[in-house]
Design a protein around this motif. Structure first.
Motif, mmCIF file in Angstrom:
data_model
loop_
_atom_site.group_PDB
_atom_site.id
_atom_site.type_symbol
_atom_site.label_atom_id
_atom_site.label_comp_id
_atom_site.label_asym_id
_atom_site.label_seq_id
_atom_site.Cartn_x
_atom_site.Cartn_y
_atom_site.Cartn_z
ATOM 1 N N LYS A 10 -3.099 3.024 -19.039
ATOM 2 C CA LYS A 10 -3.799 2.030 -18.235
ATOM 3 C C LYS A 10 -2.851 0.952 -17.729
ATOM 4 O O LYS A 10 -2.059 0.429 -18.504
ATOM 5 C CB LYS A 10 -4.870 1.388 -19.129
ATOM 6 N N CYS A 11 -2.976 0.597 -16.456
ATOM 7 C CA CYS A 11 -2.241 -0.547 -15.898
ATOM 8 C C CYS A 11 -2.794 -1.828 -16.512
ATOM 9 O O CYS A 11 -4.000 -2.057 -16.479
ATOM 10 C CB CYS A 11 -2.396 -0.567 -14.377
ATOM 11 N N ALA A 12 -1.924 -2.660 -17.085
ATOM 12 C CA ALA A 12 -2.372 -3.892 -17.745
ATOM 13 C C ALA A 12 -2.946 -4.901 -16.747
ATOM 14 O O ALA A 12 -3.674 -5.806 -17.132
ATOM 15 C CB ALA A 12 -1.208 -4.528 -18.497
ATOM 16 N N PHE A 13 -2.622 -4.745 -15.480
ATOM 17 C CA PHE A 13 -3.088 -5.707 -14.475
ATOM 18 C C PHE A 13 -4.461 -5.334 -13.924
ATOM 19 O O PHE A 13 -5.337 -6.177 -13.823
ATOM 20 C CB PHE A 13 -2.068 -5.813 -13.335
ATOM 21 N N CYS A 14 -4.654 -4.064 -13.553
ATOM 22 C CA CYS A 14 -5.899 -3.691 -12.863
ATOM 23 C C CYS A 14 -6.713 -2.644 -13.611
ATOM 24 O O CYS A 14 -7.834 -2.337 -13.224
ATOM 25 C CB CYS A 14 -5.593 -3.187 -11.454
ATOM 26 N N GLY A 15 -6.152 -2.050 -14.676
ATOM 27 C CA GLY A 15 -6.904 -1.086 -15.470
ATOM 28 C C GLY A 15 -6.884 0.343 -14.939
ATOM 29 O O GLY A 15 -7.468 1.237 -15.553
ATOM 30 N N ARG A 25 5.113 4.330 -9.535
ATOM 31 C CA ARG A 25 4.792 4.026 -8.137
ATOM 32 C C ARG A 25 3.708 2.968 -8.048
ATOM 33 O O ARG A 25 3.762 2.058 -7.233
ATOM 34 C CB ARG A 25 4.347 5.312 -7.414
ATOM 35 N N HIS A 26 2.694 3.097 -8.914
ATOM 36 C CA HIS A 26 1.572 2.157 -8.863
ATOM 37 C C HIS A 26 2.015 0.715 -9.118
ATOM 38 O O HIS A 26 1.602 -0.206 -8.404
ATOM 39 C CB HIS A 26 0.496 2.550 -9.868
ATOM 40 N N LEU A 27 2.842 0.493 -10.144
ATOM 41 C CA LEU A 27 3.227 -0.881 -10.513
ATOM 42 C C LEU A 27 3.984 -1.578 -9.377
ATOM 43 O O LEU A 27 3.893 -2.798 -9.220
ATOM 44 C CB LEU A 27 4.044 -0.887 -11.806
ATOM 45 N N ALA A 29 3.228 -1.364 -6.382
ATOM 46 C CA ALA A 29 2.279 -1.680 -5.307
ATOM 47 C C ALA A 29 1.003 -2.356 -5.797
ATOM 48 O O ALA A 29 0.213 -2.833 -4.980
ATOM 49 C CB ALA A 29 1.918 -0.374 -4.584
ATOM 50 N N CYS A 30 0.767 -2.404 -7.112
ATOM 51 C CA CYS A 30 -0.507 -2.896 -7.664
ATOM 52 C C CYS A 30 -0.854 -4.293 -7.125
ATOM 53 O O CYS A 30 -0.114 -5.257 -7.361
ATOM 54 C CB CYS A 30 -0.416 -2.938 -9.196
ATOM 55 N N PRO A 31 -1.973 -4.440 -6.404
ATOM 56 C CA PRO A 31 -2.327 -5.744 -5.830
ATOM 57 C C PRO A 31 -2.520 -6.811 -6.901
ATOM 58 O O PRO A 31 -2.152 -7.974 -6.693
ATOM 59 C CB PRO A 31 -3.647 -5.473 -5.098
HETATM 60 ZN ZN LIG Z 1 -2.536 -1.976 -11.459
#
Ligand SMILES: [Zn+2]
Ligand SMILES: [Zn+2]
Ligand SMILES: [Zn+2]
Ligand SMILES: [Zn+2]
Length: 227
Positions: A10-15, A25-27, A29-31
């Motif tokens: 899980k991304c700690a910022f957006c879940g 790649r996601h991290l 770009a994660c808004p």
């Molecule tokens: Zn995220």
């Protein structure tokens, strides 16, 4: 032990839940990560080099961590973090090496920004008997204010793996290393079958925790981040 394909975390910022590579790649770009970075820039604190690192077990690679680490901190801090989230069983020696041919040991006093420029890969060894090998890869570096007051920020981690009991197929929460080393079995057990399990030469079944060191040297966690 049965190995499944590509665990997500899980991304700690957006879940959002992604594989280790997808998370890289996601991290970027994660808004919601971008918002957190923008908010930190408004706050007090010194701007510095911040390194995006990925740590994973050097074998299978299904246990992984995405970290943001202060370039001004050193390998000692990274060693301490890996011990606490994954490795520490009985205070064994550890070291970082440059890996590959002509590999050399790095001092724990080495600054992150000197030894982990983007593209660099290091190997961490814990315990020179039953060794845990961890690969540390540097993905990118940004200049800004850190998002917490510690040397390391945990941005993502693989979810706990799902194992099944060798006796009944229910979710397994215990591991018997005697089964693995003496009986060529998975050693994975549910609560019920762990309780009635006959083996105790290796200390009996141990709780399964989210760490690549399970089943090694009696490791039983807690496998929690230190902060
Ligand atoms: Zn995220
Ligand atoms: Zn040990
Ligand atoms: Zn069972
Ligand atoms: Zn057993």
């Amino acid at each position: 032990m049965a190995k499944m394909s590509k665990p997500r975390g899980k991304c700690a910022f957006c879940g959002r839940e992604l594989t280790r590579g997808g998370m890289t790649r996601h991290l970027a770009a994660c808004p919601e990560r971008k918002e957190a970075i923008a908010a930190a820039e408004q706050a007090q604190g010194r701007r510095q080099q911040l390194h995006h690192l990925v740590a994973h077990d050097a074998g299978w690679g299904g246990y992984w961590l995405h970290l943001e680490m202060s370039g001004a901190s050193n390998l000692f801090e990274l060693d301490d973090y890996l011990r606490r989230i994954w490795l520490e069983c009985c205070g064994h020696l550890s070291e970082f090496t440059t890996g590959g041919w002509g590999s050399r040991e790095l001092s724990l006093r080495s600054k992150i920004s000197t030894v982990l420029q983007p593209g660099t890969t290091l190997t961490h060894l814990y315990d020179f008997g039953t060794t845990s090998y961890t690969t540390i890869r540097s993905i990118s570096v940004r200049r800004g204010k850190p998002l917490n007051e510690h040397p390391i920020l945990l941005m993502a981690r693989n979810n706990p793996l799902e194992f099944v009991c060798q006796e009944c197929g229910q979710p397994a929460t215990w591991l018997c290393t005697e089964c693995i080393y003496e009986h060529e079995q998975d050693g994975l057990l549910c609560d019920t079958h762990a309780e009635s399990h006959p083996h105790d030469d290796y200390g009996g079944p141990m709780p399964i925790v989210n760490s690549p060191r399970i089943g090694m040297c009696g490791y039983c966690g807690p496998a929690e981040p230190p902060y």
